[in-house]
Write an enzyme that holds these catalytic residues in place. Structure first.
Site, PDB file in Angstrom:
ATOM      1  CE  LYS A 112      -3.996  -2.274   0.801  1.00 30.45           C
ATOM      2  NZ  LYS A 112      -3.647  -3.670   1.039  1.00 30.45           N
TER       3      LYS A 112
HETATM    4  C1  LIG Z   1      -4.346  -4.839   0.573  1.00 27.53           C
HETATM    5  C2  LIG Z   1      -3.583  -6.090   0.542  1.00 27.53           C
HETATM    6  C3  LIG Z   1      -3.889  -7.106  -0.368  1.00 27.53           C
HETATM    7  C4  LIG Z   1      -5.052  -7.030  -1.312  1.00 27.53           C
HETATM    8  O1  LIG Z   1      -4.873  -6.044  -2.305  1.00 27.53           O
HETATM    9  P1  LIG Z   1      -6.111  -5.510  -3.170  1.00 27.53           P
HETATM   10  O2  LIG Z   1      -5.578  -4.408  -3.985  1.00 27.53           O
HETATM   11  O3  LIG Z   1      -7.130  -5.057  -2.166  1.00 27.53           O
HETATM   12  O4  LIG Z   1      -6.613  -6.650  -3.972  1.00 27.53           O
HETATM   13  C5  LIG Z   1      -3.066  -8.210  -0.393  1.00 27.53           C
HETATM   14  N1  LIG Z   1      -2.019  -8.342   0.456  1.00 27.53           N
HETATM   15  C6  LIG Z   1      -1.714  -7.382   1.350  1.00 27.53           C
HETATM   16  C7  LIG Z   1      -0.565  -7.594   2.270  1.00 27.53           C
HETATM   17  C8  LIG Z   1      -2.470  -6.225   1.418  1.00 27.53           C
HETATM   18  O5  LIG Z   1      -2.152  -5.279   2.310  1.00 27.53           O
END
Ligand SMILES: *Cc1c(COP(=O)(O)O)cnc(C)c1O
Length: 494
Positions: A112
């Site tokens: 993120k």
């Molecule tokens: C947010 C997240 C996901 C999922 O990603 P999306 O874009 O919501 O599909 C997978 N793994 C981790 C560690 C995340 O923080």
């Protein structure tokens, strides 16, 4: 380039409006009217640049209303000095033709950060361009978005940020990361409910006209740091372009393109790979990996989306999601940019919790995507197997992707080179990872387990996680689903 809404074709706005607003007024998501493309010569030129340079090249195709200087300011602010070794998305070779794209070298150790280090710059620049006052960011998080958004927006001028997380749906480390957040403009609250409750609550606040009017009277406006915001998605396209550039530089044989595997929750990360594919990155299959909350696996296999099912709390909590909000953008594109059709499907989802697609739309979905899922037992087994085989430590989310990929190779015999998105540091989920590697060392203390995991594996933990040891939480709030709005207004003092 203009942006329209997935639910209303008459809407046409600039990228600055799309980003500062976050979500379209009627509840649709902003999408680019057309997807820009790059040719082989462009990729060769971009491959010679560092990550900041690559980001600028991709962003300028989508954010055509930003000046060179504005873009420069945004990408430098986001990526200069904020990631380990100034390398936000290194590509590591795991095996012949099998690569791990490590997306967790930022300040909060999850992918993120790639988007949320940039979003505050995009958002404040956008707000200035469209003449907006104070922006109030509301976030619903399954764990990682919340911390990454808090870190990105803390003490950013003219912004406030409120984060809601499910009380029993995040790891102790994720909870500690959020509850210890510094900054004068931040507020953190857990809710009695799961992630979908948090996300629905935030969406309700966003689309409540009386609340919007109240904010306006006070010179404020809501925006979103969730991946419903285009400003979250566009930075994610960059690392797929960057991964392709690195494969080219490695001299990998890309005659048949390459596959991408993504551990998926809200469908944001994998959707960014879809956009990269349409820009000309030679991605072959997009492989969507889910945990036991396998609503997307079923959808891709059958065309029927049905959220009316048991919700599981798993070892990969950031994927514990039954309403994948970015799927809406994919449906829109699958229907050849059909806003009416998308609005109808979303209405059905809201009213009955399900919808179906068929015919050409389903065929197209299945030609683009392959899907699989993996339960907790297999997730932990995969962590152990891969550590034994490669001396490489996977986090629980990435392990889901690796297992689904192994299953895919067995079933399809497709040996095309593959990039697996690694979305978090294993040390964000020390308890589960340690359980996988050496169950006998598990105990009730998070940091003791972190130490054990380091000594058993010889893999160092990221500095921001080690620094949390002994930190005192600043927030300790909990509210009911229907109290979220009161929490927000109280914090804003309006
Ligand atoms: C947010 C997240 C996901 C999922 O990603 P999306 O874009 O919501 O599909 C997978 N793994 C981790 C560690 C995340 O923080």
């Amino acid at each position: 380039m203009l942006y329209t809404s997935t639910r209303d074709a008459s809407i046409k706005v600039s990228s600055a409006t799309a980003i500062s607003q976050g979500i379209s007024n009627e509840g649709g998501l902003f999408v680019p009217e057309s997807i820009p493309s790059l040719c082989e010569a462009d990729f060769e030129r971009i491959a010679a640049l560092d990550y900041i340079g690559r980001a600028k090249e991709v962003l300028k195709l989508y954010l055509t209303d930003f000046t060179e200087d504005e873009l420069e300011y945004c990408v430098n602010g986001a990526y200069n000095g904020t990631f380990d070794n100034n390398c936000p998305a290194p590509l590591k070779k795991l095996d012949n033709g099998e690569y791990i794209l490590e997306l967790w070298h930022g300040p909060t150790c999850a992918f993120k950060d790639l988007a949320l280090q940039l979003l505050p710059f995009l958002l404040t620049t956008s707000a200035k361009k469209v003449g907006k006052g104070r922006t109030v960011i509301l976030v619903a998080t399954s764990g990682d978005t919340g911390k990454a958004a808090l870190e990105g927006f803390a003490d950013v001028e003219n912004t406030d940020i409120v984060v809601f997380y499910p009380n029993n749906g995040v790891s102790p480390m994720q909870k500690l990361q959020m509850d210890t957040q510094k900054g004068n403009n931040v507020f953190v609250c857990s809710i009695n409910g799961n992630f979908d409750d948090a996300q629905s609550g935030v969406k309700r606040i966003f689309t409540d006209n009386s609340i919007k009017a109240l904010l306006k009277e006070n010179g404020m406006e809501f925006s979103s740091a969730n991946s419903i915001n285009w400003g979250r998605l566009v930075p994610q396209i960059v690392y797929y372009v960057s991964a392709y550039c690195d494969l080219l530089k490695n001299g990998e044989d890309l005659t048949n393109g390459f596959n991408v595997v993504v551990p998926t929750g809200n469908f944001g990360n994998i959707l960014a790979a879809y956009y990269a594919k349409y820009m000309g990155v030679p991605i072959n299959k997009l492989i969507c990996a889910s945990n036991s909350n396998n609503v997307l696996t079923d959808f891709i296999k059958t065309g029927k989306y049905d959220r009316n099912r048991e919700f599981f709390t798993t070892a990969s909590p950031s994927m514990d999601i039954l309403i994948s909000s970015n799927l809406e953008r994919m449906l829109y594109h699958l229907g050849n940019n059909d806003a009416k059709g998308t609005a109808k499907l979303q209405k059905s989802l809201a009213q009955t919790g399900e919808f179906s697609i068929e015919g050409e739309m389903l065929e197209q979905l299945q030609s683009l995507y392959s899907a699989g899922c993996c339960d907790d037992t297999n997730t932990l087994e995969t962590i152990k197997d891969k550590f034994n085989k490669y001396n490489y430590l996977l986090d629980t989310h990435t392990a889901v992707a690796v297992k689904v990929y192994d299953d895919y190779v067995k079933a399809s015999a497709d040996r095309t080179p593959t990039v697996i998105a690694s979305t978090a540091s294993p040390y964000k989920f020390s308890a589960s990872v340690l359980k996988a590697i050496d169950n006998s060392k598990c105990c009730s203390d998070e940091f003791e387990m972190l130490e054990s995991l380091m000594s058993v594996t010889g893999v160092d933990a990221p500095a921001p996680i080690k620094a949390l040891k002994g930190a005192t939480p600043r927030f300790n709030n909990i509210c009911e689903k229907d109290e979220m709005i009161d929490v927000v207004l109280k914090f804003l003092k309006i």
